[in-house]
Design a protein around this motif. Structure first.
Motif, PDB file in Angstrom:
ATOM      1  N   UNK A   1      -8.110  -0.026   3.179  1.00 12.23           N
ATOM      2  CA  UNK A   1      -8.364  -0.576   4.382  1.00 12.23           C
ATOM      3  C   UNK A   1      -7.280  -0.479   5.251  1.00 12.23           C
ATOM      4  N   UNK A   2      -6.194  -0.752   4.810  1.00 17.41           N
ATOM      5  CA  UNK A   2      -4.973  -0.666   5.531  1.00 17.41           C
ATOM      6  C   UNK A   2      -4.505   0.746   6.139  1.00 17.41           C
ATOM      7  N   UNK A   3      -4.798   1.708   5.505  1.00 17.69           N
ATOM      8  CA  UNK A   3      -4.501   3.047   5.597  1.00 17.69           C
ATOM      9  C   UNK A   3      -5.596   3.473   6.977  1.00 17.69           C
ATOM     10  N   UNK A   4      -6.872   3.241   6.685  1.00 23.48           N
ATOM     11  CA  UNK A   4      -7.705   3.305   7.688  1.00 23.48           C
ATOM     12  C   UNK A   4      -7.298   2.611   8.974  1.00 23.48           C
ATOM     13  N   UNK A   5      -6.802   1.338   8.924  1.00 18.94           N
ATOM     14  CA  UNK A   5      -6.728   0.662   9.922  1.00 18.94           C
ATOM     15  C   UNK A   5      -5.378   1.336  10.906  1.00 18.94           C
ATOM     16  N   UNK A   6      -4.351   1.781   9.890  1.00 21.26           N
ATOM     17  CA  UNK A   6      -3.074   2.565  10.557  1.00 21.26           C
ATOM     18  C   UNK A   6      -3.452   3.606  11.240  1.00 21.26           C
ATOM     19  N   UNK A   7      -4.367   4.633  10.763  1.00 24.37           N
ATOM     20  CA  UNK A   7      -4.895   5.789  11.225  1.00 24.37           C
ATOM     21  C   UNK A   7      -5.486   5.393  12.406  1.00 24.37           C
ATOM     22  N   UNK A   8      -6.437   4.587  12.594  1.00 23.96           N
ATOM     23  CA  UNK A   8      -7.189   4.101  13.745  1.00 23.96           C
ATOM     24  C   UNK A   8      -6.281   3.745  15.082  1.00 23.96           C
ATOM     25  N   UNK A   9      -5.087   2.863  14.584  1.00 26.94           N
ATOM     26  CA  UNK A   9      -4.319   2.344  15.566  1.00 26.94           C
ATOM     27  C   UNK A   9      -3.469   3.428  16.143  1.00 26.94           C
ATOM     28  N   UNK A  10      -2.946   4.454  15.320  1.00 33.70           N
ATOM     29  CA  UNK A  10      -2.542   5.768  15.859  1.00 33.70           C
ATOM     30  C   UNK A  10      -3.200   6.492  16.763  1.00 33.70           C
ATOM     31  N   UNK A  11      -4.604   6.762  16.370  1.00 35.70           N
ATOM     32  CA  UNK A  11      -5.457   7.678  17.086  1.00 35.70           C
ATOM     33  C   UNK A  11      -6.782   6.802  17.173  1.00 35.70           C
ATOM     34  N   UNK A  12      -7.194   6.254  18.290  1.00 35.94           N
ATOM     35  CA  UNK A  12      -8.257   5.336  18.729  1.00 35.94           C
ATOM     36  C   UNK A  12      -9.628   6.114  18.554  1.00 35.94           C
ATOM     37  N   UNK A  13      -9.604   7.445  18.512  1.00 34.46           N
ATOM     38  CA  UNK A  13     -10.779   8.176  18.111  1.00 34.46           C
ATOM     39  C   UNK A  13     -11.008   8.459  16.738  1.00 34.46           C
ATOM     40  N   UNK A  14     -10.124   7.962  15.778  1.00 35.80           N
ATOM     41  CA  UNK A  14     -10.399   8.397  14.432  1.00 35.80           C
ATOM     42  C   UNK A  14     -11.096   7.384  13.954  1.00 35.80           C
ATOM     43  N   UNK A  15     -12.037   7.654  12.967  1.00 38.26           N
ATOM     44  CA  UNK A  15     -13.240   6.882  12.344  1.00 38.26           C
ATOM     45  C   UNK A  15     -13.240   6.992  10.978  1.00 38.26           C
ATOM     46  N   UNK A  16     -13.979   6.015  10.507  1.00 35.17           N
ATOM     47  CA  UNK A  16     -14.365   5.901   9.044  1.00 35.17           C
ATOM     48  C   UNK A  16     -14.720   7.265   8.445  1.00 35.17           C
ATOM     49  N   UNK A  17     -15.501   8.147   9.154  1.00 27.64           N
ATOM     50  CA  UNK A  17     -16.194   9.213   8.697  1.00 27.64           C
ATOM     51  C   UNK A  17     -15.073  10.292   8.759  1.00 27.64           C
ATOM     52  N   UNK A  18     -14.138  10.227   9.844  1.00 27.51           N
ATOM     53  CA  UNK A  18     -12.878  11.285   9.506  1.00 27.51           C
ATOM     54  C   UNK A  18     -12.266  10.962   8.403  1.00 27.51           C
TER      55      UNK A  18
END
Length: 80
Positions: free
Chosen positions: A21-38
């Protein structure tokens, strides 16, 4: 100061779920278009499987932790 991953016993499914969950959140913050599917595609699993893991509806096995941990560049010491 130790890193967060070394403070967790990532081999425990609950801790690994939090790590994901933290890793996904970190990646989404870094790239707003990053998704759970990605993220699921990067991990090599289906998005529905990842969603179920994060929601606690699918168990996270030791084998899954090892596979996903290595994909996320964790070393075996951090996983074990």
């Amino acid at each position: 100061m130790e890193t967060q991953t070394s403070e967790l016993n990532i081999l425990k499914p609950k801790d690994f779920k939090s790590f994901l969950q933290e890793e996904l959140l970190k990646r989404c913050r870094k790239n707003p278009s990053y998704s759970l599917r990605s993220f699921a595609k990067y991990l090599g699993i289906g998005h529905s499987a990842l969603t179920e893991m994060l929601n606690g509806k699918r168990s996270i096995t030791k084998k899954s932790i090892e596979k996903l941990g290595l994909t996320l560049s964790l070393n075996m010491t951090e996983i074990e």
